[in-house]
Design an enzyme around this catalytic site. Structure first.
Site, short mmCIF file in Angstrom:
data_model
loop_
_atom_site.label_atom_id
_atom_site.label_comp_id
_atom_site.label_asym_id
_atom_site.label_seq_id
_atom_site.Cartn_x
_atom_site.Cartn_y
_atom_site.Cartn_z
N LYS A 1 47.31 57.67 46.20
CA LYS A 1 48.17 57.57 47.38
C LYS A 1 47.40 57.85 48.66
O LYS A 1 47.56 57.15 49.66
CB LYS A 1 49.37 58.51 47.24
CG LYS A 1 50.28 58.18 46.06
CD LYS A 1 51.60 58.92 46.13
CE LYS A 1 52.48 58.36 47.21
NZ LYS A 1 52.85 56.95 46.99
N ASN B 1 44.95 54.85 49.38
CA ASN B 1 45.74 53.67 49.77
C ASN B 1 46.24 53.80 51.20
O ASN B 1 46.20 52.83 51.98
CB ASN B 1 46.93 53.49 48.83
CG ASN B 1 46.55 53.11 47.42
OD1 ASN B 1 45.42 52.72 47.15
ND2 ASN B 1 47.50 53.23 46.51
N GLU C 1 49.86 64.44 45.64
CA GLU C 1 48.98 64.29 44.49
C GLU C 1 47.85 65.32 44.52
O GLU C 1 46.99 65.32 43.65
CB GLU C 1 48.42 62.87 44.42
CG GLU C 1 49.47 61.85 43.98
CD GLU C 1 48.95 60.44 43.85
OE1 GLU C 1 49.59 59.65 43.14
OE2 GLU C 1 47.91 60.11 44.46
N GLY D 1 63.02 50.17 49.28
CA GLY D 1 62.57 49.03 48.49
C GLY D 1 63.14 47.73 49.02
O GLY D 1 63.01 47.41 50.21
N ASP E 1 53.52 42.36 43.03
CA ASP E 1 53.03 43.66 42.58
C ASP E 1 53.46 44.70 43.61
O ASP E 1 53.07 44.61 44.77
CB ASP E 1 51.50 43.60 42.47
CG ASP E 1 50.87 44.87 41.92
OD1 ASP E 1 51.59 45.87 41.78
OD2 ASP E 1 49.66 44.84 41.63
N ASP F 1 52.68 53.12 50.01
CA ASP F 1 51.51 53.69 50.68
C ASP F 1 51.13 52.85 51.90
O ASP F 1 50.74 53.40 52.94
CB ASP F 1 50.33 53.75 49.71
CG ASP F 1 50.58 54.67 48.53
OD1 ASP F 1 51.37 55.62 48.70
OD2 ASP F 1 50.00 54.45 47.46
N GLY G 1 47.30 44.66 43.54
CA GLY G 1 46.46 45.81 43.87
C GLY G 1 47.17 46.82 44.73
O GLY G 1 48.29 46.60 45.22
#
Length: 323
Positions: free
Chosen positions: A44, A47, A144, A226, A251, A257, A292
């Protein structure tokens, strides 16, 4: 590379993504033939740093990778993207983090992460990079890394008057102290629902939960929904819904991110929160049309071109246009 000043500082993770593409997720005990495989630098933090840098804003990163092949690849990628990385430590005893996403035919993904060197970030290692944090306009954080390291970074930035943006992912209960140090929090609807104990599919409940979070901690809240768009709740103002862009999703790895990185880059450039969210929403829509994580983040020019051909009108959650 020397450390940049101004712009965005990302304190975050590095995960080498080993992405499997398959028609569906395997059932327990099942071996399923996939359709493709991609290895790409991710995590994260990384990115988000790439997304910010591609918005043509000075970007620096603080984190930890191993003294291994994956670590070498990350350092090379940071250099290519023009991201200052004096604050990236090469750990001699632990390898670089690894992510294992599975992407299904509808573009949705689920991910297993093995953090490795990321978990060796400590308050002391973050404090050693104080000057990098204090020189930024915006500090971008995720979860993270160990929470105590994240808190240390937020404390340094808050004390220096640097705007603190937290992407609370992956979900974990947060200390109130961390939220008090933040200016903007950017969860997705699932993370917000987990915090608030509401139904992530109920827009009214999500909106009410975001408003409570904003009022309780005196922060701005941006909820990524989303395919349903983006909800912006600024302190003392009516909630705004930024509509989705209709694209063909290939994808979804890294789309959130991309949103966070470009949002922070735009804030560092002087954009207001709503305008920044509109552009970041477009950038994330572009990202899902590509494979990706970091590699899918668009440039500033690509976002400009995309917005020429589409429009998003901010509305209130009840559907009425904002003045």
């Amino acid at each position: 590379m020397t450390t940049s000043t101004g712009g965005v500082c990302v304190v975050g993770s590095f995960m080498m993504d080993l992405i499997a593409y398959a028609p569906r997720r395997p059932e327990p005990g099942e071996t399923l033939a996939g359709t493709d495989f991609v290895q790409t630098p991710g995590g994260k933090g990384f990115n988000q740093a790439v997304a910010a840098a591609r918005c043509e804003v000075p970007t620096s990163m603080i984190g930890r990778v191993g003294q291994d092949l994956f670590g070498n690849q990350f350092v090379h990628a940071l250099t290519i993207e023009g991201i200052a990385h004096d604050g990236v430590i090469r750990d001699e005893s632990t390898g670089t983090g690894v992510g294992l996403p599975v992407v299904t035919e509808d573009g949705q993904n689920s991910i297993i992460i093995i953090p490795r060197a990321n978990l060796r970030s400590t308050p002391a290692s973050i404090a050693a990079q104080r000057e990098v944090i204090e020189s930024a306009k915006v500090l971008l954080l995720q979860l993270e890394l160990p929470v105590e390291a994240v808190v240390e970074a937020a404390e340094i930035a808050h004390a220096a008057g640097v705007r603190v943006v937290l992407n609370p992912a992956p979900y974990t209960p947060l200390p109130d102290h961390l939220l008090e140090l933040c200016d903007v929090v950017v969860p997705n609807e699932v993370e917000l629902a987990s915090w608030a104990g509401v139904d992530a599919e109920d827009r009214d409940e999500v909106c009410a939960a975001a408003d409570r979070l904003s009022r309780t901690h005196d922060i701005d809240v941006v909820v990524t929904l989303g395919s349903r768009g983006v909800l912006v709740v600024e302190q003392g103002r009516r909630a705004t819904l930024i509509d989705r862009h209709v694209v063909e999703a290939v994808d979804t790895v890294g789309a959130g991110d991309t949103f966070c990185g470009q949002l922070c880059a735009l804030l560092a450039s002087g954009e207001n929160l709503q305008a920044a969210a509109v552009r970041a929403n477009a950038a994330a829509a572009l990202a899902v049309t590509r494979r990706g994580g970091a590699s899918s983040a668009p440039t500033r020019d690509e976002v400009d071109a995309f917005l020429v051909d589409s429009s998003t009108i901010p509305t209130a959650p009840d559907g009425k246009d904002q003045p």
